[in-house]
Enzyme design. Sequence first.
Site, PDB file in Angstrom:
ATOM      1  NE  ARG A 236      -3.514   2.375   2.692  1.00  0.00           N
ATOM      2  CZ  ARG A 236      -3.131   3.511   3.303  1.00  0.00           C
ATOM      3  NH1 ARG A 236      -1.920   3.609   3.860  1.00  0.00           N
ATOM      4  NH2 ARG A 236      -3.957   4.544   3.370  1.00  0.00           N
TER       5      ARG A 236
ATOM      6  NE  ARG B 250       5.183  -8.976 -24.838  1.00  0.00           N
ATOM      7  CZ  ARG B 250       4.622  -7.786 -24.971  1.00  0.00           C
ATOM      8  NH1 ARG B 250       5.390  -6.719 -25.166  1.00  0.00           N
ATOM      9  NH2 ARG B 250       3.317  -7.638 -24.907  1.00  0.00           N
TER      10      ARG B 250
ATOM     11  CG  ASP C 184      -0.104   0.446 -17.407  1.00  0.00           C
ATOM     12  OD1 ASP C 184      -0.149  -0.469 -16.561  1.00  0.00           O
ATOM     13  OD2 ASP C 184       0.564   0.374 -18.459  1.00  0.00           O
TER      14      ASP C 184
ATOM     15  NE  ARG D 181       0.716  -2.949 -17.925  1.00  0.00           N
ATOM     16  CZ  ARG D 181       0.860  -3.033 -19.238  1.00  0.00           C
ATOM     17  NH1 ARG D 181       1.052  -4.221 -19.795  1.00  0.00           N
ATOM     18  NH2 ARG D 181       0.807  -1.951 -19.992  1.00  0.00           N
TER      19      ARG D 181
ATOM     20  CB  THR E  10       0.155   4.316   7.237  1.00  0.00           C
ATOM     21  OG1 THR E  10      -0.858   5.293   7.480  1.00  0.00           O
ATOM     22  CG2 THR E  10       0.215   3.336   8.398  1.00  0.00           C
TER      23      THR E  10
END
EC number: 4.1.99.12
Length: 398
Positions: free
Chosen positions: A138, A251, A328, A330, A142
């Site tokens: 996260r 890739r 996005d 990712r 914090t």
Amino acid sequence: MFHPIEEALDALKKGEVIIVVDDEDRENEGDFVALAEHATPEVINFMATHGRGLICTPLSEEIADRLDLHPMVEHNTDSHHTAFTVSIDHRETKTGISAQERSFTVQALLDSKSVPSDFQRPGHIFPLIAKKGGVLKRAGHTEAAVDLAEACGSPGAGVICEIMNEDGTMARVPELIEIAKKHQLKMITIKDLIQYRYNLTTLVEREVDITLPTDFGTFKVYGYTNEVDGKEHVAFVMGDVPFGEEPVLVRVHSECLTGDVFGSHRCDCGPQLHAALNQIAAEGRGVLLYLRQEGRGIGLINKLKAYKLQEQGYDTVEANEALGFLPDLRNYGIGAQILRDLGVRNMKLLTNNPRKIAGLEGYGLSISERVPLQMEAKEHNKKYLQTKMNKLGHLLHF
């Protein structure tokens, strides 16, 4: 503008306050951060005077469990799921609000001899429970405070305070820069802290390797697990591991169930996957890294919901944003760790996405060449490909 993480750690170890800035696509705010063990009355007063926000104490789950600090609410509806516990004061304080007494309460939280009954509930210190995995799980202040404390070799706790302008508005980066200069403070970003942690901590474990004959040739397949979220990833490899200094054809492919398995025409993922495997087989040496990041990181069901919105006229970026996601999501840190485990240091990257190049290079990998991987547009994916080119910067040509 921003300082290296190492400089911030040195400042924290000396008892100094730093500024930590989160993502512009999240809260886009800065917090004062100090180690809890250095949260003197002077530090508390500085934060209250110059930060003006709520002073909180991020803690590891272990400290929260030991002191029986339970969540403030049973159902957390905060948009960022900030994990407040019930507020506390040490039982020996009077009002609990003074800088001296807040400092006293914070120090008591770190005392291994403290027990739950040493604290009154509610109070004027607001503990926050950091998620295991820290900023890799996260990306909030914090988790940043606890990660920084642990990186300093200190107990897993910090003190933070949101920074507001004198007029009561939230201080953004331009104002934060001036505040940092005025008080001679180090300033870092959570994004840089995430990268620092990925480079410093091994979070993937190689679980198994097998030989797999396929329509594209025979590959060695390596299976990995991510210790933070439990996701499983695989690498299809031709050639001897570890690879040497010679550039390797690579890739990095994010999972797309609809395209890779069912031949969806809404995207070009399936054809890209097959073309990449064919090119690696033709070269006789290379890696196809298959990451479980379905739907550019939003997951299968949310991707299908995005498809539903696209049927109503949204493009692929607008659909993600309408669902509350970035275009996005990712992250390539885990992929970089897997490639390093395979001995890949220098690569020829099969991609049309410059952000993927920047993402992998940011984790210490060298990319000597970009190898284009453009597929022929179909009736149902032409708008999708044009959006990736125009809005996401993909290097495509029509």
